[in-house]
Write an enzyme that holds these catalytic residues in place. Structure first.
Site, PDB file in Angstrom:
ATOM      1  N   ILE A 164       0.838  -1.192   0.000  1.00 23.77           N
ATOM      2  CA  ILE A 164       0.000   0.000   0.000  1.00 23.77           C
ATOM      3  C   ILE A 164       0.874   1.243   0.000  1.00 23.77           C
ATOM      4  CG2 ILE A 164      -0.342  -0.267   2.509  1.00 23.77           C
ATOM      5  CD1 ILE A 164      -3.102   1.109   2.087  1.00 23.77           C
ATOM      6  N   GLU A 165       0.797   1.996  -1.095  1.00 25.18           N
ATOM      7  CA  GLU A 165       1.677   3.141  -1.302  1.00 25.18           C
ATOM      8  C   GLU A 165       0.930   4.297  -1.945  1.00 25.18           C
ATOM      9  OE1 GLU A 165       5.675   2.371  -2.754  1.00 25.18           O
ATOM     10  OE2 GLU A 165       5.169   0.257  -2.999  1.00 25.18           O
ATOM     11  N   ASP A 166       1.610   5.431  -1.975  1.00 23.89           N
ATOM     12  CA  ASP A 166       1.184   6.617  -2.706  1.00 23.89           C
ATOM     13  C   ASP A 166      -0.267   6.969  -2.372  1.00 23.89           C
ATOM     14  OD1 ASP A 166       1.607   8.750  -4.459  1.00 23.89           O
ATOM     15  OD2 ASP A 166       0.962   7.608  -6.207  1.00 23.89           O
TER      16      ASP A 166
END
Length: 346
Positions: A164-166
Site C-alpha cells: 500500500i503506497e502513494d
C-alpha cells in the site's frame, strides 16, 4: 525531511516499461520448459499456515527489468518462494497483472506453474507505487475483498501481500477499506497469510502507517505481518542496515501499542522488505553487509517476513553501468542478496 508524508518507493525502479505478455511467455517457456496451464476450478479451501520458507520470499517483477526465469533463481540460490508483483486495477474493480495482463492463461501463470513444479510457491502482491490501485477503484470493502478473492482463487494462494503506497496509502478512507477487505478475506480463507507492506521513516512508520496499523487493530484484523520498506528515506544516519534496524524497532513498538501484544509477539507480526544496492536516493546504498545485519535482526526477533526489491536487480551492472531496473549498481556476484535472504527461516 517531512516524515509525515508517504515515503516514495522505487519511482524509477517500478516505472511501467512493461514486457508484453507474449514476450514474457516466450522467455519463461524457453528457459523453464513450462507451458501455461489452467488452475483447477476447485471450491475454495483453507490454506495451510506459513511454511518457514514463506518468510523469505524476495520480490520478482515479471513486467520489467529483464526478469530472470524464477526456476533459474531457485537453482542458483536455494530460495523456494517469490513475491510476484503487481496486481493492479484494470480500470475498474477487477484485478489484472500490471492492470493489463489476465490473471490466468498467460506468462504470469506460466511462471507460477514452473515455480510450483520445482517445489516452490508464491506470494502475490497487489499495489505498488505506480498504476491504478484496487483499493481506490473498488468503492467498498466488500467489492475490494471480492477483487482480492479473485486472485486468491485463481492461484489457490497461501499468502497475499498488499503493498500500500502513494495515493492508496494517503487516503484514510482507502486505508480503512483495505483493512476491512483484508479482514473479510481472512475470514473467508482460513489459514491465508496476509502481509501489509508500506513505506517508513528511519524511526518507524509515518503518521499514515501508524494510522493504518491502529485501524487494523481496532477492526480486529489478525494480520500476519506489518512490513516496512526501509529505503528512500530522504536522509538517515549510520549504515542502511542500522537505519533498517531502527525502523523495525519503531514498527514493532507501534504494533505492540496498537494490538496490546507482548514485545516478542509484536516483532513476530512485523517484517522487512529492503532494496538491494543503490536505491532511488543518491546517499543510499544497501550493501551485502547491511543485508547480513537485517538477517541477524530478523533471526533474533523471528520476524514474519524478510523480502527485498528485487530479484531483477540482484546482479552487477555492466562496465560503467548505473543501478536500474535490472542491476544493483554495486560490485556483487549474481544473486548475492537473494542467497542471504534465502538463509532466513522465520
Amino acid at each position: 525531511m517531512d516524515r509525515t508524508a508517504p515515503q516514495p518507493r522505487h519511482r524509477m525502479r517500478r516505472r511501467r516499461a512493461l514486457l508484453t505478455a507474449s514476450a514474457a511467455t516466450l522467455l519463461i517457456a524457453a528457459t523453464t520448459g513450462a507451458a501455461a496451464g489452467t488452475p483447477a476450478d476447485a471450491p475454495r479451501r483453507a490454506a495451510p499456515k506459513a511454511a518457514p520458507s514463506m518468510a523469505a520470499a524476495p520480490y520478482e517483477y515479471l513486467g520489467w527489468g529483464d526478469p530472470q526465469p524464477p526456476t533459474e533463481v531457485m537453482a542458483a540460490t536455494g530460495t523456494k518462494w517469490f513475491t510476484l508483483a503487481f496486481i493492479l486495477s484494470d480500470g475498474g474493480c477487477n484485478p489484472a497483472w500490471d492492470g493489463n495482463r489476465p490473471l490466468t492463461g498467460g506468462s504470469d501463470q506460466a511462471a507460477i506453474d514452473a515455480i510450483r513444479a520445482k517445489g516452490g510457491d508464491v506470494v502475490i502482491s497487489a499495489g505498488g507505487w505506480s498504476g491504478a490501485k484496487l483499493g481506490e477503484k473498488c468503492d467498498s470493502a466488500d467489492a475490494l475483498a471480492g477483487a482480492y478473492q479473485k486472485v486468491i482463487d485463481a492461484y489457490r494462494l497461501k499468502a497475499l501481500d498488499i503493498d500500500i503506497e502513494d495515493t492508496e496509502m494517503s487516503n484514510a478512507t482507502v486505508r480503512q477499506r483495505v483493512v476491512d477487505a483484508l479482514k473479510k478475506v481472512k475470514a473467508a480463507n482460513p489459514g491465508l497469510v496476509t502481509y501489509v507492506t508500506m513505506g517508513t521513516t528511519p524511526e518507524g512508520p509515518n503518521d499514515d502507517g501508524k494510522d493504518l496499523i491502529r485501524r487494523g487493530a481496532k477492526a480486529g484484523l489478525d494480520n500476519d505481518g506489518w512490513v516496512i520498506m526501509p529505503f528512500d528515506f530522504g536522509g538517515h544516519s549510520g549504515t542502511m542496515g542500522e537505519a533498517t534496524v531502527s525502523a523495525l524497532d519503531g514498527l514493532a513498538a507501534e504494533v505492540k501499542s496498537a494490538y496490546g501484544y507482548s514485545e516478542a509477539d509484536a516483532y513476530r507480526r512485523t517484517g522487512v522488505s529492503s532494496m538491494n544496492g543503490h536505491t532511488d536516493q543518491a546517499d543510499e546504498n544497501v550493501t551485502l553487509d547491511d543485508f547480513r545485519t537485517i538477517l541477524d535482526h530478523a533471526r533474533t526477533h523471528h520476524l514474519a517476513r524478510f523480502a527485498f526489491w528485487a530479484v531483477n536487480r540482484d546482479r552487477p551492472c555492466g562496465s560503467g553501468g548505473n543501478a536500474g531496473d535490472n542491476c544493483s549498481g554495486v560490485d556483487q556476484e549474481p544473486y548475492a542478496y537473494t542467497k542471504i535472504v534465502a538463509q532466513y527461516e522465520g
